[in-house]
Design a protein around this motif. Structure first.
Motif, short mmCIF file in Angstrom:
data_model
loop_
_atom_site.label_atom_id
_atom_site.label_comp_id
_atom_site.label_asym_id
_atom_site.label_seq_id
_atom_site.Cartn_x
_atom_site.Cartn_y
_atom_site.Cartn_z
N LEU A 1 -4.62 4.15 -0.57
CA LEU A 1 -4.79 4.92 -1.80
C LEU A 1 -4.25 4.19 -3.03
CD1 LEU A 1 -6.14 7.64 -1.95
CD2 LEU A 1 -3.93 8.68 -2.37
N ASP A 2 -3.33 3.28 -2.79
CA ASP A 2 -2.81 2.46 -3.89
C ASP A 2 -2.72 1.04 -3.34
OD1 ASP A 2 -1.71 1.57 -6.24
OD2 ASP A 2 0.24 2.57 -6.00
N ALA A 3 -2.77 0.05 -4.20
CA ALA A 3 -2.69 -1.33 -3.73
C ALA A 3 -2.06 -2.19 -4.81
CB ALA A 3 -4.07 -1.87 -3.38
N ILE B 1 0.87 -1.17 0.00
CA ILE B 1 0.00 0.00 0.00
C ILE B 1 0.91 1.23 0.00
CG2 ILE B 1 -1.93 1.17 1.19
CD1 ILE B 1 -2.63 -1.70 0.65
N ASN B 2 1.05 1.86 -1.13
CA ASN B 2 1.96 3.01 -1.22
C ASN B 2 1.38 4.06 -2.15
OD1 ASN B 2 4.18 4.65 -0.86
ND2 ASN B 2 5.41 3.62 -2.43
N PRO B 3 0.70 5.05 -1.60
CA PRO B 3 0.68 5.40 -0.19
C PRO B 3 -0.54 4.88 0.56
CG PRO B 3 -0.20 7.21 -1.47
CD PRO B 3 0.12 6.11 -2.44
N LEU B 4 -0.31 4.66 1.87
CA LEU B 4 -1.40 4.58 2.84
C LEU B 4 -1.53 6.02 3.33
CD1 LEU B 4 -3.24 2.99 4.91
CD2 LEU B 4 -1.21 2.94 6.39
MN MN Z 1 1.80 3.97 -5.48
#
Ligand code: MN
Ligand code: GDP
Length: 399
Positions: A222-224, A208-211
């Motif tokens: 926000l990303d997975a 997860i980048n970014p949480l």
């Molecule tokens: Mn990302």
């Protein structure tokens, strides 16, 4: 097996993780309904490819504009124009290589107001033999860079498989991210949710980048990015359906039909080897003598003649391959079987490039005799060192 962000988010949502709502666009005709399902006021239009760095990526085509593969739209009309610009275009990111990847799917998501960005991942930690979380306050950026320049900002939280995730793991995570009060509680809950999802679906990696922490104090993924352990996919037929073959190397797809462990690489020397360790050593020695391998290929311990033929066909079909090195240690696998497989394959597909064969082990004399008497233009080699030097010289001789 890797899946797309929108698929990963749907999966995490099912386990109860906080994920923004959104809708996938799989064909241009989905766009209006997908955009209408997001209420705004900000629509995030995201390219769905199996590679990271999309936000900072660039499209090959000028029509796609300068804005990268993740775009924030302030209206439904703007979202629509982003969809039209990106759909079917080729996105180049740090992870796609210079050729880029065609964007065949998009995802439209409810925009989030970001207060803070963190990094959180879960992976199988080889040191402990269990799942570990890796967390950092330095989110939204390249985590490898953070690990190199600020290793103290990376926190690893190992979880004992016997106990599973416990509240103290969640508290450690919250502390690592500097979260207190209600946000710490949310982090605790998230750690349990993600761990459950990870184990239940046999993931090998979840990133997860970014949480983020939103401006109204909510933790959100926000990303997975999710990879599943391919060896466990038979337990999850519903997950196997998420596979997107257009994202995978054709040669790797073909190899997987024959249960061959094959990874396409960038070099010119095609390798057919048995055993992962020997395959790694073969790649290393090719590099030592100054050339690059075109693939990693482990035909396995007990490969049949049919499997060897399939492997050989995959290697020769690769236009990058300027020479082939067959390096087999006959243990369970017998050298005469390999020799027959190689000959059958050469007869079937022809041989346009130099071929070096190094055989050792069970039935080696028989194997060598079969190759010598085949009349094929094969360069025999006595050991690994000799084989590597011969194929490197042969490839260079052709250039
Ligand atoms: Mn990302
Ligand atoms: P990646 O570049 O492939 O890792 O794609 P991400 O999904 O991580 O998106 C890239 C960046 O876009 C994020 O790090 C955020 O800074 C930004 N971004 C994504 N979604 C939103 C959003 O809803 N609101 C805002 N403000 N920025 C976003």
């Amino acid at each position: 097996m890797n899946i797309h962000e929108y698929q990963a988010k749907a999966l995490l949502r099912r386990f109860g993780a906080p994920v923004p709502s959104g809708a996938a666009i799989l064909s241009a005709s989905d766009a209006d309904a997908a955009i209408a399902s997001v209420t705004g006021p900000v629509w995030v239009v995201k390219s769905q490819i199996h590679a990271g760095g999309r936000g900072k990526g660039k499209f090959v085509e000028a029509e796609a504009g300068e804005l990268g593969g993740v775009r924030l739209a302030r209206s439904a009309e703007e979202a629509k124009s982003f969809v039209q610009q990106m759909f079917g275009r080729t996105l180049v990111t740090k992870q796609t290589g210079p050729a880029g990847k065609q964007v065949n799917r998009l995802y439209v998501e409810e925009g989030s107001a970001i207060e803070k960005e963190f990094y959180l991942s879960a992976l199988v930690d080889r040191t402990t033999g269990g799942v570990a979380f890796v967390a950092s306050t330095e989110g939204g950026m390249d985590i490898e860079e953070v690990a190199a320049s600020h290793p103290e900002k990376i926190h690893t939280i190992a979880i004992d498989p016997a106990t599973g995730v416990m509240p103290h793991h969640g508290r450690t995570l919250a502390k690592a991210l500097g979260l207190t009060g209600d946000l710490a509680k949310q982090a605790e809950k998230l750690s349990a949710t993600l761990y459950e999802a990870f184990v239940a679906t046999d993931m090998s990696m979840l990133e997860i980048n970014p949480l983020i922490v939103t401006e109204d104090g909510q933790l959100r993924c926000l990303d997975a990015k999710v990879s599943f352990d391919s060896n466990a996919l038979y337990r999850h037929p519903e997950l196997a359906e998420l596979r997107d073959l257009t994202e995978e190397d054709e040669k790797e797809i073909e190899a997987s039909k024959y249960d061959l462990a094959y990874i396409a690489l960038d070099g010119t020397i095609g390798c057919m080897v048995n055993g992962a360790g020997l395959a790694m050593a073969t790649l290393d020695i090719i590099k030592l003598y100054g050339e690059e391998p075109a693939n990693f290929l482990d035909v396995g311990g007990g490969a049949s003649e049919e499997k060897v033929t399939a492997a050989f066909k995959i290697i020769t079909a690769d236009p990058q391959v300027k020479g082939i090195l067959v390096n087999i240690f006959g243990g369970i696998m017998k050298c005469d079987v390999i020799a027959n497989g190689v000959i059958a394959a050469v007869k079937a597909v022809g041989l346009q490039v130099p071929l070096v064969v190094r055989l050792e082990g069970t039935n080696v004399e028989e194997g060598k005799r079969i190759i010598a008497e085949s009349g094929l233009d094969v360069l025999p080699a006595d050991d690994l060192d000799d084989a590597a030097q011969k194929i490197v010289a042969a490839v260079r001789g052709r250039n």
